[in-house]
Design a protein around this motif. Structure first.
Motif, PDB file in Angstrom:
ATOM      1  N   LEU A  65      -5.474  16.760  41.942  1.00 35.45           N
ATOM      2  CA  LEU A  65      -5.146  17.348  40.635  1.00 35.45           C
ATOM      3  C   LEU A  65      -5.128  19.068  40.832  1.00 35.45           C
ATOM      4  O   LEU A  65      -4.371  19.680  40.152  1.00 35.45           O
ATOM      5  CB  LEU A  65      -6.646  17.144  39.644  1.00 35.45           C
ATOM      6  CG  LEU A  65      -6.714  15.604  39.438  1.00 35.45           C
ATOM      7  CD1 LEU A  65      -8.008  15.290  38.761  1.00 35.45           C
ATOM      8  CD2 LEU A  65      -5.629  15.240  38.410  1.00 35.45           C
ATOM      9  N   LYS A  66      -5.891  19.208  41.945  1.00 34.35           N
ATOM     10  CA  LYS A  66      -5.910  20.762  42.154  1.00 34.35           C
ATOM     11  C   LYS A  66      -4.723  21.240  42.524  1.00 34.35           C
ATOM     12  O   LYS A  66      -4.270  22.612  42.245  1.00 34.35           O
ATOM     13  CB  LYS A  66      -6.894  20.972  43.470  1.00 34.35           C
ATOM     14  CG  LYS A  66      -6.878  22.576  44.003  1.00 34.35           C
ATOM     15  CD  LYS A  66      -7.910  22.640  45.159  1.00 34.35           C
ATOM     16  CE  LYS A  66      -8.122  24.074  45.494  1.00 34.35           C
ATOM     17  NZ  LYS A  66      -8.884  24.151  46.811  1.00 34.35           N
ATOM     18  N   TYR A  67      -3.716  20.604  43.212  1.00 34.92           N
ATOM     19  CA  TYR A  67      -2.494  21.191  43.827  1.00 34.92           C
ATOM     20  C   TYR A  67      -1.343  20.473  42.865  1.00 34.92           C
ATOM     21  O   TYR A  67      -0.132  20.894  43.310  1.00 34.92           O
ATOM     22  CB  TYR A  67      -2.242  20.718  45.343  1.00 34.92           C
ATOM     23  CG  TYR A  67      -3.163  21.638  46.005  1.00 34.92           C
ATOM     24  CD1 TYR A  67      -2.996  22.843  46.626  1.00 34.92           C
ATOM     25  CD2 TYR A  67      -4.432  21.155  46.542  1.00 34.92           C
ATOM     26  CE1 TYR A  67      -3.881  23.828  46.974  1.00 34.92           C
ATOM     27  CE2 TYR A  67      -5.303  21.870  47.350  1.00 34.92           C
ATOM     28  CZ  TYR A  67      -4.786  23.294  47.729  1.00 34.92           C
ATOM     29  OH  TYR A  67      -5.812  24.272  48.333  1.00 34.92           O
ATOM     30  N   ASN A  68      -1.585  19.520  42.088  1.00 33.44           N
ATOM     31  CA  ASN A  68      -0.824  18.947  41.196  1.00 33.44           C
ATOM     32  C   ASN A  68       0.482  18.178  42.106  1.00 33.44           C
ATOM     33  O   ASN A  68       1.540  18.433  42.046  1.00 33.44           O
ATOM     34  CB  ASN A  68      -0.147  19.924  40.268  1.00 33.44           C
ATOM     35  CG  ASN A  68       0.712  19.062  39.026  1.00 33.44           C
ATOM     36  OD1 ASN A  68       0.201  18.011  38.620  1.00 33.44           O
ATOM     37  ND2 ASN A  68       1.755  19.877  38.512  1.00 33.44           N
ATOM     38  N   LYS A  69      -0.012  17.630  43.250  1.00 38.09           N
ATOM     39  CA  LYS A  69       0.640  16.794  43.977  1.00 38.09           C
ATOM     40  C   LYS A  69       0.135  15.607  44.524  1.00 38.09           C
ATOM     41  O   LYS A  69      -1.119  15.406  44.320  1.00 38.09           O
ATOM     42  CB  LYS A  69       0.933  17.856  45.523  1.00 38.09           C
ATOM     43  CG  LYS A  69       1.708  18.863  45.070  1.00 38.09           C
ATOM     44  CD  LYS A  69       2.598  19.442  46.251  1.00 38.09           C
ATOM     45  CE  LYS A  69       3.657  20.594  45.899  1.00 38.09           C
ATOM     46  NZ  LYS A  69       4.617  20.849  47.020  1.00 38.09           N
ATOM     47  N   ALA A  81       7.377  13.035  41.420  1.00 33.37           N
ATOM     48  CA  ALA A  81       6.965  14.343  41.191  1.00 33.37           C
ATOM     49  C   ALA A  81       8.105  15.331  40.858  1.00 33.37           C
ATOM     50  O   ALA A  81       8.169  16.306  40.263  1.00 33.37           O
ATOM     51  CB  ALA A  81       5.809  14.816  42.343  1.00 33.37           C
TER      52      ALA A  81
END
Length: 162
Positions: free
Chosen positions: A114-118, A159
């Motif tokens: 979630l932090k890096y959206n990866k 993604a």
């Protein structure tokens, strides 16, 4: 069908895309090394089989499964990866330590994604005993490392699409 009756790493029903040009980090715990080493081999072999160049796979070893969280964070913070695969093994012992570690690792890995959206892939075995872990690290139930690699390929394609 019960997992006791099948290979969980059967991907014959999936169309797994070619992943050439994608970059993956594999963060692997050193604790339970015989098991995590088999998971790592399975993941690397599956990535290579789907077109990932060896130079596009970076392996980061961390002491234990709890450290997979910081290892994944460090990977994204310092290099550009399409996904990070976390591989570990936590075997139930006589204390509640198992519960705390499993919950923390699952939550921490999700939070890094979630932090890096990866995509950060949870390839951590959480078993009652060593035999169950061996069965899922290249034994009769397949290899969770292979499953994690296929998941990373699929999620990195999603993604990119969005």
């Amino acid at each position: 069908m019960s997992s006791s009756l099948k290979n969980l790493s059967d991907f014959s029903h999936l169309d797994v895309q070619n992943a050439s040009g994608s970059r993956f980090a594999i963060v692997v715990a050193q604790w339970n090394a015989a098991i995590t080493g088999a998971l790592l081999s399975g993941a690397v072999d599956k990535l290579l089989a789907h077109g990932v160049a060896e130079s596009d796979i970076e392996v980061i070893q961390v002491p234990g499964s709890y450290e997979l969280i910081s290892g994944a964070d460090i990977a994204f913070r310092n290099k550009s990866f399409d996904a990070v695969i976390c591989l570990g093994c936590v075997i139930q012992g006589e204390t509640r330590h198992f519960d705390f570690i499993c919950n923390a690792v699952a939550d921490g890995i999700a939070n890094v994604g979630l932090k890096y959206n990866k995509p950060v892939i949870f390839g951590v075995l959480t078993t009652d005993n060593e035999q169950q872990a061996l069965d899922r690290a290249g034994g009769k139930h397949g290899n969770k490392g292979e499953e994690a690699a296929v998941t990373a390929i699929q999620m990195s394609h999603i993604a990119r699409r969005f």
